[in-house]
Motif scaffolding. Sequence first.
Motif, PDB file in Angstrom:
ATOM      1  N   LEU A 157      -5.979   5.231  -5.393  1.00  0.00           N
ATOM      2  CA  LEU A 157      -6.885   4.352  -4.658  1.00  0.00           C
ATOM      3  C   LEU A 157      -6.140   3.842  -3.440  1.00  0.00           C
ATOM      4  N   ASP A 158      -6.558   4.282  -2.279  1.00  0.00           N
ATOM      5  CA  ASP A 158      -5.839   3.962  -1.049  1.00  0.00           C
ATOM      6  C   ASP A 158      -6.621   2.930  -0.264  1.00  0.00           C
ATOM      7  N   GLY A 159      -6.131   1.693  -0.250  1.00  0.00           N
ATOM      8  CA  GLY A 159      -6.795   0.633   0.490  1.00  0.00           C
ATOM      9  C   GLY A 159      -5.907   0.113   1.600  1.00  0.00           C
ATOM     10  N   ALA A 160      -6.007  -1.183   1.838  1.00  0.00           N
ATOM     11  CA  ALA A 160      -5.177  -1.807   2.875  1.00  0.00           C
ATOM     12  C   ALA A 160      -3.722  -1.780   2.437  1.00  0.00           C
ATOM     13  N   PRO A 161      -2.774  -1.966   3.362  1.00  0.00           N
ATOM     14  CA  PRO A 161      -1.357  -1.986   2.988  1.00  0.00           C
ATOM     15  C   PRO A 161      -1.096  -3.005   1.875  1.00  0.00           C
ATOM     16  N   GLY A 162      -0.298  -2.592   0.900  1.00  0.00           N
ATOM     17  CA  GLY A 162      -0.003  -3.471  -0.222  1.00  0.00           C
ATOM     18  C   GLY A 162      -1.048  -3.458  -1.306  1.00  0.00           C
ATOM     19  N   GLU A 163      -2.029  -2.559  -1.217  1.00  0.00           N
ATOM     20  CA  GLU A 163      -3.100  -2.523  -2.207  1.00  0.00           C
ATOM     21  C   GLU A 163      -3.337  -1.100  -2.694  1.00  0.00           C
TER      22      GLU A 163
END
Length: 443
Positions: A37-43
């Motif tokens: 799951l690739d979201g915002a940086p750090g997530e």
Amino acid sequence: MLEGWGRMRKSVSLISMLLAFVAVAGEGHAAISYQRLDGAPGERGLVIKGVFEVSDDPTQLVDEYRQYQADYISFDSPGGNVVTAISFGRAIRALNARTIQIRAMECASACAFAFAGGVERFAEPGSIGVHRVSLSDDDPMDNKLAVSSVQSLTGEIIGYLTDMGVSPNLLQLSLSIDSADIRYLTAAEMRDWNINTPENIPSPPESAPPPTAAPEVSATPAVMPPDSSHSEEAGASEPGDLTTEAVDFVNRYNDEWSKDSASALAFMRDVYADEVSFFGNPVDKDVVLKDKATFAQRWPQRIYSVKPGSVTASCAGKCEMSGVVEWFAGNRDTGKTSSGMADFSFVWNTASLQIESETGKVLTTDKGAKAPDRLIHQWTGLDDICRTSVDREGAETLPACKRRDELGPLLNRVDWCYGHKGEAEINWEWQKCDANSRRYTSK
């Protein structure tokens, strides 16, 4: 210390990613696989999917986690082999990884042990399911060897839970649940047994209730974890204290919700605070009332009744309470019915007498149910206590009689009656109402 959790507290996008994943994921279960799951940086999240099998190698998880540089691990798994799940949990701990679980994804049976491997853990109430561990039917063995294997596995599980800082009560509960059934953990259990890590743990991220649970859950009460130092089982407290009042409130809430829709919605208008944490979302009271009105229109005939003995409450100015409610609902116009059981949690302000927080989860639904069997079973159990108890004025007897006589008229509301006119009382039983039926009256 838990800076990553601080980011998650403020992040709606993390849960949004998980819910989006649920929307596109298939329902079939297979051996372990991984979803990034690739979201915002750090997530960045890594979801472990499928059934834990003996052949699954946790080194693959280690490779996936390191290559992706994930920030947390989540699960979409119905369980599988316990020993394999434990090996995955130990791999997660070796990675110093965090685990997070939401209700909209499945983590049941052996998966609960894998989840426990997180060095920091957060699971929404009702997102972790347990039941009895069983040996494979494919491995025939004599009784002595079977006993030895069970003892060895039990020892391994207890040792693992201890290493992970999780209470062995988790195993004790799982052993009490039949392997064909499932029991989802409450907020209080997750906290008291250290399934959720205790320090700086975030509030449940702000997300809408899972679409799969919304129809029934939104019409049941629910909420935050009680303080174990004040937690009381329903009926275990002295009359007149706040805990007793909280339990009485929960029963009244469900009884009012079981009345005609106009009366039920009028009650709801008074009983909710102006702002409510509703299934993790801070909303205005009008949003809650609209949700209740939509549900009441869909299911005009309803019975909601708290399962006797299921309520726990913790009160100190505000009461945090949780328990299990059983329901039967119908719509005469469409001929549709709904039946099942859900857990619930509330935060109730004892000064304003209003609900400030609600959440819950459907535990089971009765497919094709046409009769309020769960509620009739409740009534029968209460009637047995009321009629057969030697201590007629006892602490158990009087509440049972009172609750029985509150539940009877609610069954009448959904067209179920107790006996027929002119029939001997010994022959009375619950049946679909007809022209000759008796409406329930207190005994």
